[in-house]
Design a protein around this motif. Structure first.
Motif, PDB file in Angstrom:
ATOM      1  N   ILE A 104      15.709  84.361 -14.077  1.00 62.55           N
ATOM      2  CA  ILE A 104      14.695  83.862 -13.147  1.00 62.55           C
ATOM      3  C   ILE A 104      14.351  85.029 -12.220  1.00 62.55           C
ATOM      4  O   ILE A 104      15.227  85.562 -11.542  1.00 62.55           O
ATOM      5  CB  ILE A 104      15.220  82.667 -12.348  1.00 62.55           C
ATOM      6  N   THR A 105      13.088  85.438 -12.207  1.00 63.78           N
ATOM      7  CA  THR A 105      12.719  86.683 -11.551  1.00 63.78           C
ATOM      8  C   THR A 105      11.741  86.454 -10.400  1.00 63.78           C
ATOM      9  O   THR A 105      10.786  85.690 -10.518  1.00 63.78           O
ATOM     10  CB  THR A 105      12.085  87.661 -12.560  1.00 63.78           C
ATOM     11  N   ASP A 106      12.022  87.113  -9.297  1.00 63.29           N
ATOM     12  CA  ASP A 106      11.131  87.118  -8.117  1.00 63.29           C
ATOM     13  C   ASP A 106      10.725  85.714  -7.700  1.00 63.29           C
ATOM     14  O   ASP A 106       9.584  85.493  -7.251  1.00 63.29           O
ATOM     15  CB  ASP A 106       9.881  87.962  -8.407  1.00 63.29           C
ATOM     16  N   PHE A 107      11.636  84.771  -7.819  1.00 60.82           N
ATOM     17  CA  PHE A 107      11.283  83.371  -7.569  1.00 60.82           C
ATOM     18  C   PHE A 107      10.808  83.154  -6.138  1.00 60.82           C
ATOM     19  O   PHE A 107       9.796  82.488  -5.896  1.00 60.82           O
ATOM     20  CB  PHE A 107      12.487  82.469  -7.858  1.00 60.82           C
ATOM     21  N   SER A 108      11.522  83.700  -5.178  1.00 58.99           N
ATOM     22  CA  SER A 108      11.141  83.463  -3.786  1.00 58.99           C
ATOM     23  C   SER A 108       9.784  84.078  -3.469  1.00 58.99           C
ATOM     24  O   SER A 108       8.985  83.502  -2.722  1.00 58.99           O
ATOM     25  CB  SER A 108      12.213  84.023  -2.842  1.00 58.99           C
ATOM     26  N   PHE A 109       9.486  85.249  -4.050  1.00 61.55           N
ATOM     27  CA  PHE A 109       8.192  85.881  -3.805  1.00 61.55           C
ATOM     28  C   PHE A 109       7.052  85.027  -4.346  1.00 61.55           C
ATOM     29  O   PHE A 109       6.007  84.885  -3.711  1.00 61.55           O
ATOM     30  CB  PHE A 109       8.141  87.275  -4.437  1.00 61.55           C
ATOM     31  N   HIS A 110       7.251  84.462  -5.542  1.00 58.67           N
ATOM     32  CA  HIS A 110       6.197  83.657  -6.161  1.00 58.67           C
ATOM     33  C   HIS A 110       6.042  82.292  -5.488  1.00 58.67           C
ATOM     34  O   HIS A 110       5.067  81.586  -5.750  1.00 58.67           O
ATOM     35  CB  HIS A 110       6.478  83.470  -7.651  1.00 58.67           C
ATOM     36  N   ASN A 111       6.997  81.932  -4.630  1.00 59.60           N
ATOM     37  CA  ASN A 111       6.917  80.644  -3.937  1.00 59.60           C
ATOM     38  C   ASN A 111       6.765  80.804  -2.432  1.00 59.60           C
ATOM     39  O   ASN A 111       7.146  79.927  -1.665  1.00 59.60           O
ATOM     40  CB  ASN A 111       8.141  79.795  -4.271  1.00 59.60           C
ATOM     41  N   THR A 140      12.491  92.964  -9.151  1.00 63.11           N
ATOM     42  CA  THR A 140      12.996  93.231  -7.804  1.00 63.11           C
ATOM     43  C   THR A 140      14.086  92.244  -7.435  1.00 63.11           C
ATOM     44  O   THR A 140      15.105  92.600  -6.835  1.00 63.11           O
ATOM     45  CB  THR A 140      11.841  93.136  -6.781  1.00 63.11           C
ATOM     46  N   GLU A 141      13.901  90.988  -7.803  1.00 61.25           N
ATOM     47  CA  GLU A 141      14.860  89.926  -7.510  1.00 61.25           C
ATOM     48  C   GLU A 141      15.131  89.173  -8.802  1.00 61.25           C
ATOM     49  O   GLU A 141      14.214  88.650  -9.426  1.00 61.25           O
ATOM     50  CB  GLU A 141      14.263  88.983  -6.456  1.00 61.25           C
ATOM     51  N   SER A 142      16.373  89.134  -9.222  1.00 63.64           N
ATOM     52  CA  SER A 142      16.722  88.465 -10.473  1.00 63.64           C
ATOM     53  C   SER A 142      18.028  87.703 -10.320  1.00 63.64           C
ATOM     54  O   SER A 142      18.925  88.143  -9.603  1.00 63.64           O
ATOM     55  CB  SER A 142      16.887  89.476 -11.620  1.00 63.64           C
ATOM     56  N   TYR A 143      18.134  86.576 -10.976  1.00 62.70           N
ATOM     57  CA  TYR A 143      19.406  85.887 -11.145  1.00 62.70           C
ATOM     58  C   TYR A 143      19.334  85.051 -12.407  1.00 62.70           C
ATOM     59  O   TYR A 143      18.256  84.854 -12.979  1.00 62.70           O
ATOM     60  CB  TYR A 143      19.793  85.049  -9.929  1.00 62.70           C
ATOM     61  N   GLY A 144      20.489  84.599 -12.891  1.00 57.19           N
ATOM     62  CA  GLY A 144      20.547  84.009 -14.213  1.00 57.19           C
ATOM     63  C   GLY A 144      20.970  82.558 -14.225  1.00 57.19           C
ATOM     64  O   GLY A 144      21.940  82.175 -13.579  1.00 57.19           O
ATOM     65  N   ALA A 145      20.242  81.745 -14.982  1.00 53.53           N
ATOM     66  CA  ALA A 145      20.630  80.365 -15.253  1.00 53.53           C
ATOM     67  C   ALA A 145      21.492  80.367 -16.503  1.00 53.53           C
ATOM     68  O   ALA A 145      20.988  80.470 -17.619  1.00 53.53           O
ATOM     69  CB  ALA A 145      19.395  79.489 -15.448  1.00 53.53           C
ATOM     70  N   SER A 146      22.807  80.315 -16.305  1.00 54.99           N
ATOM     71  CA  SER A 146      23.777  80.350 -17.400  1.00 54.99           C
ATOM     72  C   SER A 146      24.125  78.912 -17.767  1.00 54.99           C
ATOM     73  O   SER A 146      24.799  78.213 -17.026  1.00 54.99           O
ATOM     74  CB  SER A 146      25.022  81.126 -16.966  1.00 54.99           C
ATOM     75  N   PHE A 147      23.657  78.456 -18.918  1.00 51.50           N
ATOM     76  CA  PHE A 147      23.643  77.034 -19.218  1.00 51.50           C
ATOM     77  C   PHE A 147      25.016  76.418 -19.451  1.00 51.50           C
ATOM     78  O   PHE A 147      25.238  75.252 -19.152  1.00 51.50           O
ATOM     79  CB  PHE A 147      22.783  76.775 -20.464  1.00 51.50           C
ATOM     80  N   GLY A 375       7.964  93.935   1.634  1.00 51.21           N
ATOM     81  CA  GLY A 375       8.359  93.534   0.295  1.00 51.21           C
ATOM     82  C   GLY A 375       7.198  92.915  -0.456  1.00 51.21           C
ATOM     83  O   GLY A 375       6.077  92.808   0.056  1.00 51.21           O
ATOM     84  N   PRO A 376       7.425  92.491  -1.689  1.00 49.89           N
ATOM     85  CA  PRO A 376       6.351  91.904  -2.503  1.00 49.89           C
ATOM     86  C   PRO A 376       5.813  90.607  -1.885  1.00 49.89           C
ATOM     87  O   PRO A 376       6.569  89.789  -1.367  1.00 49.89           O
ATOM     88  CB  PRO A 376       7.046  91.615  -3.836  1.00 49.89           C
ATOM     89  N   PRO A 641      12.170  97.752 -14.768  1.00 52.04           N
ATOM     90  CA  PRO A 641      11.744  96.414 -14.343  1.00 52.04           C
ATOM     91  C   PRO A 641      10.326  96.083 -14.818  1.00 52.04           C
ATOM     92  O   PRO A 641       9.441  96.938 -14.830  1.00 52.04           O
ATOM     93  CB  PRO A 641      11.820  96.498 -12.814  1.00 52.04           C
ATOM     94  N   TYR A 642      10.158  94.834 -15.207  1.00 55.49           N
ATOM     95  CA  TYR A 642       8.872  94.258 -15.613  1.00 55.49           C
ATOM     96  C   TYR A 642       8.342  94.805 -16.931  1.00 55.49           C
ATOM     97  O   TYR A 642       7.158  94.653 -17.232  1.00 55.49           O
ATOM     98  CB  TYR A 642       7.813  94.459 -14.515  1.00 55.49           C
ATOM     99  N   THR A 643       9.184  95.444 -17.745  1.00 53.60           N
ATOM    100  CA  THR A 643       8.713  95.975 -19.032  1.00 53.60           C
ATOM    101  C   THR A 643       9.250  95.202 -20.224  1.00 53.60           C
ATOM    102  O   THR A 643       8.773  95.406 -21.338  1.00 53.60           O
ATOM    103  CB  THR A 643       9.113  97.455 -19.189  1.00 53.60           C
ATOM    104  N   ARG A 644      10.238  94.346 -20.021  1.00 56.14           N
ATOM    105  CA  ARG A 644      10.781  93.583 -21.143  1.00 56.14           C
ATOM    106  C   ARG A 644       9.811  92.491 -21.582  1.00 56.14           C
ATOM    107  O   ARG A 644       8.891  92.116 -20.851  1.00 56.14           O
ATOM    108  CB  ARG A 644      12.134  92.990 -20.774  1.00 56.14           C
ATOM    109  N   ASP A 645      10.062  91.961 -22.759  1.00 56.20           N
ATOM    110  CA  ASP A 645       9.131  91.002 -23.363  1.00 56.20           C
ATOM    111  C   ASP A 645       8.856  89.800 -22.468  1.00 56.20           C
ATOM    112  O   ASP A 645       7.723  89.349 -22.351  1.00 56.20           O
ATOM    113  CB  ASP A 645       9.682  90.513 -24.709  1.00 56.20           C
ATOM    114  N   GLN A 646       9.900  89.235 -21.859  1.00 54.37           N
ATOM    115  CA  GLN A 646       9.705  88.004 -21.104  1.00 54.37           C
ATOM    116  C   GLN A 646       8.834  88.220 -19.862  1.00 54.37           C
ATOM    117  O   GLN A 646       8.272  87.264 -19.322  1.00 54.37           O
ATOM    118  CB  GLN A 646      11.033  87.395 -20.692  1.00 54.37           C
ATOM    119  N   ALA A 647       8.706  89.465 -19.400  1.00 60.26           N
ATOM    120  CA  ALA A 647       7.915  89.751 -18.198  1.00 60.26           C
ATOM    121  C   ALA A 647       6.437  89.948 -18.503  1.00 60.26           C
ATOM    122  O   ALA A 647       5.629  90.062 -17.574  1.00 60.26           O
ATOM    123  CB  ALA A 647       8.462  90.982 -17.491  1.00 60.26           C
TER     124      ALA A 647
END
Length: 681
Positions: A104-111, A140-147, A375-376, A641-647
């Motif tokens: 989950i990337t840059d969640f706070s910035f997008h909200n 810039t900001e990342s964390y993981g949802a580990s199921f 910041g962003p 940052p921001y170059t992988r497929d999911q981005a």
């Protein structure tokens, strides 16, 4: 007379307990003469030994099934559901394997920033980015949802028996953006294992350590006792023991029942926690009969025994959660899939699917970000440009804004059936794991801001399944239509033929790292050398410690999680030489770098701990050493940052759909007047 004495005892006890709990509520450090801090006289090894010796092993019978672990109601008050051992595990055994993690990337910035008013329940189920291989480089900001191990296993730090065994793997399951429309539509993070840290008997709940600060500010939401609570609870027990012994002679003199008085007093203490919340009281054993034994050994003893359920109870009240395993899907564009570990009869639950609710799908919208001194900041002048990858792992419906996101062992790997005939499983509301079944009958706004998971699906086999079958469900007509439209319109992104992900290099290096002299020509770009456009902007270069040790530059690294695996470096020269067999090979001159990523604060900016406003970042480098004759195996690549497929904004996004036949009427925006028959059932 007897009632009067009992009343006096209760009043005295109430006063004593009231004072004691008053001290607890203000955090007074309690340490009575006979007690002290939790386990002050019992070392770690001794504590474990005591717990093993005092546990009644007859409670957990021998496993009657093949199930490795179960999903059932947690033994921790207020913790919801948890995972339990279906068989004994020894220290070092893999408990859960194949976990996927979604970044989950840059969640706070997008909200709207960290100070914006939004509620995101996934925050309580995610892990920091440095817990996963390569996730720090996502954004810039990342964390993981580990199921699985990260979300399904509860935390009771004093009884921790499982830990994440690795940082997981990072690869795209063989898909490439130049040829595969599925690139970026599924997570590259997978195979995060959970490892037993000690002997775990069959039937015992798994516990993992969330970290010391996880429960700060969440006490009322979860009510799970921490280390300080066990110390305070011990003081309460010692006070109870004192009162019981003090009044025991009086009760005997008047013929009153000593055991009844003790039980009444202990029940009084337990009743207080229902009107005056404190996590310390939740650390108390349930019954008064075990007080002396607990105080003579360990406060955790009662919780250890309570954490073990019989296999029969787990069979009746839980669901087997390891019927599936992760493997590359038989559908190429799907990446990985869920395959049966054993045969499953028609109508049986394949896997439970607990759900985390999001009150509005717009939480996962992503906007163009503009860099500012603070910041962003999201650009709201236009519509969202993309959505978080998490959307692909959630269920929604055209008639509501809510999203239900599954977590648990392997259920996030279940793919959409290529045709309706190939679907071999379906979703139903769970009969065992719904913590709040009443939510199905209530409007969403009445419960959607509740803390904690309250809903759950079961994935049920629609026909007999053989071992090693891939499991498919129907994602819905809207999903299928969106995917087909996307594939029909898809063309490879510009310059995608030049893109090389970390896993492409890592696979090559892994195949050759044990034979330094075996490497043929593999050109690594040099500093200042003209490169293909994609390489120039997407990758940073690192050098593996394995080869730094071989050159005598670095000390031998151990296998602990804290060990560094690489250092930033740059290739400054390339030349050919001959190996020991006389074959010509390419080698490099390499500078090993010390890089300092620091944050500059203005002179008038306060440096208080609460000040979380980002400053200006800068990066400085200095050369630590120069190596000559280095084979290409030393190099590790990390996408920037921001170059992988999911981005990439071209990657496919669409939620799975809640089937119409189980979609609750109370959740719908439309004026539906009939309830589907299956919901009533």
């Amino acid at each position: 007379g007897r009632n009067a004495i009992r009343t006096m005892i209760h009043l005295s006890a109430f006063c004593y307990v009231g004072v004691l709990l008053g001290l607890i509520s203000i955090g007074f450090p309690l340490c009575l003469a006979t007690g002290g801090a939790v386990d002050a006289n019992v070392g770690e090894a001794g504590r474990r030994g005591i717990l093993e010796k005092t546990h009644n092993s007859s409670k957990a019978t021998s496993p009657r099934s093949q199930c490795g672990f179960y999903f059932a109601r947690s033994t921790i008050p207020g913790a919801g559901n948890g995972l339990f051992a279906g068989r004994p595990f020894e220290a070092g055994d893999v408990v859960t394997a194949g976990d996927i993690t979604v970044a989950i990337t840059d969640f706070s910035f997008h909200n709207g920033g960290s100070q914006a008013d939004w509620f995101f329940l996934w925050d309580d189920y995610t892990w920091e980015a440095d817990s996963f291989t390569g996730m720090m480089a996502e954004a810039t900001e990342s964390y993981g949802a580990s199921f699985g191990v990260g979300a399904s296993i509860n935390c009771l730090r004093e009884l921790t028996n499982v830990e994440p065994a690795n940082f997981g793997q990072l690869d795209g399951a063989g898909l490439h953006r130049s040829r595969d429309p599925g690139a970026g539509a599924f997570t590259h993070y997978h195979d995060r294992k959970g490892l037993a840290t000690e002997h775990i008997p069959a039937g015992m709940e798994f516990f993992v350590d969330y970290g010391e600060g996880y429960f700060y500010g969440k006490e009322e939401a979860y009510g799970i006792p921490g280390p300080d609570d066990f110390a305070k609870a011990r003081a309460v027990l010692e006070g109870f023991q004192f009162l019981r012994n003090e009044f025991s002679s009086d009760t005997r003199n008047i013929g009153a029942s000593e055991s009844n008085s003790s039980e009444d007093l202990f029940e009084l203490i337990h009743q207080i926690k229902h009107i005056w919340f404190t996590t310390a009281l939740r650390a108390l054993p349930i019954g008064s009969e075990s007080v002396d034994e607990v105080l003579s050994t360990s406060m955790e003893k009662a919780h250890y025994n309570r954490s073990i359920q019989s296999i029969q109870w787990l069979e009746e009240n839980g669901s087997c959660a390891d019927n599936l395993r992760s493997r590359p899907s038989r559908i190429r564009q799907a990446g990985r899939g869920a395959f049966t570990q054993r045969s499953i009869p028609k109508g049986e639950t394949i896997v439970p699917m607990p759900l985390i609710h999001l009150y509005n799908r717009s939480l996962l919208d992503m906007y163009r970000l503009e860099e500012t001194s603070d910041g962003p900041v999201r650009d709201m002048s236009g519509p969202p440009i993309h959505q978080q990858l998490l959307l692909n792992y959630c269920f929604g419906h055209a008639d509501t804004d809510i999203l239900l996101c599954p977590y648990g062992g392997y259920n996030g790997l279940i793919n959409h059936s290529p045709t309706s005939e190939q679907a071999n499983a379906k979703l139903v509301w769970s009969s065992k794991h719904m913590l709040h079944r009443e939510w199905l009958d209530q409007p969403i706004e009445e419960w959607v801001y509740e803390k904690g998971s309250g809903l759950a699906f079961d994935v049920v086999a629609t026909r007999d399944l053989d071992e090693d079958e891939e499991v498919f469900i129907d994602y819905g007509v809207e999903w299928e239509t969106a995917w087909q439209d996307y594939v029909n319109d898809w063309t490879p992104p510009p310059h995608s033929e030049h893109f090389k992900a970390e896993s492409d290099w890592s696979q090559y290096l892994a195949e050759n790292e044990k034979n330094v002299d075996s490497v043929k020509i593999l050109h690594v770009p040099l500093v200042g050398e003209k490169r293909q456009q994609a390489h120039a902007t997407i990758q940073d270069l690192y050098c593996h410690y394995l080869f730094q040790e071989w050159w005598g530059l670095a000390e031998k690294q151990n296998d602990s999680e804290d060990s560094e695996t690489s250092s930033p470096c740059r290739a400054v020269g390339r030349y050919t030489t001959k190996n020991k067999d006389g074959e010509e090979v390419t080698v490099y001159s390499v500078e090993i770098l010390i890089r300092d990523d620091s944050t500059i604060q203005s002179e008038d900016e306060e440096e208080d701990d609460w000040n979380e406003e980002p400053g200006l970042e800068q990066c400085t480098e200095e050369v630590e050493a120069v190596l000559f004759g280095v084979p290409s195996q030393i190099f590790l690549f990390s996408n920037r940052p921001y170059t992988r497929d999911q981005a990439q904004v071209w990657s496919f996004r669409h939620d799975m759909r809640i089937p119409d036949e189980i979609m609750p009427l109370a959740w719908r925006r439309s004026n539906a007047t009939t309830v589907p028959k299956t919901i009533v059932e």
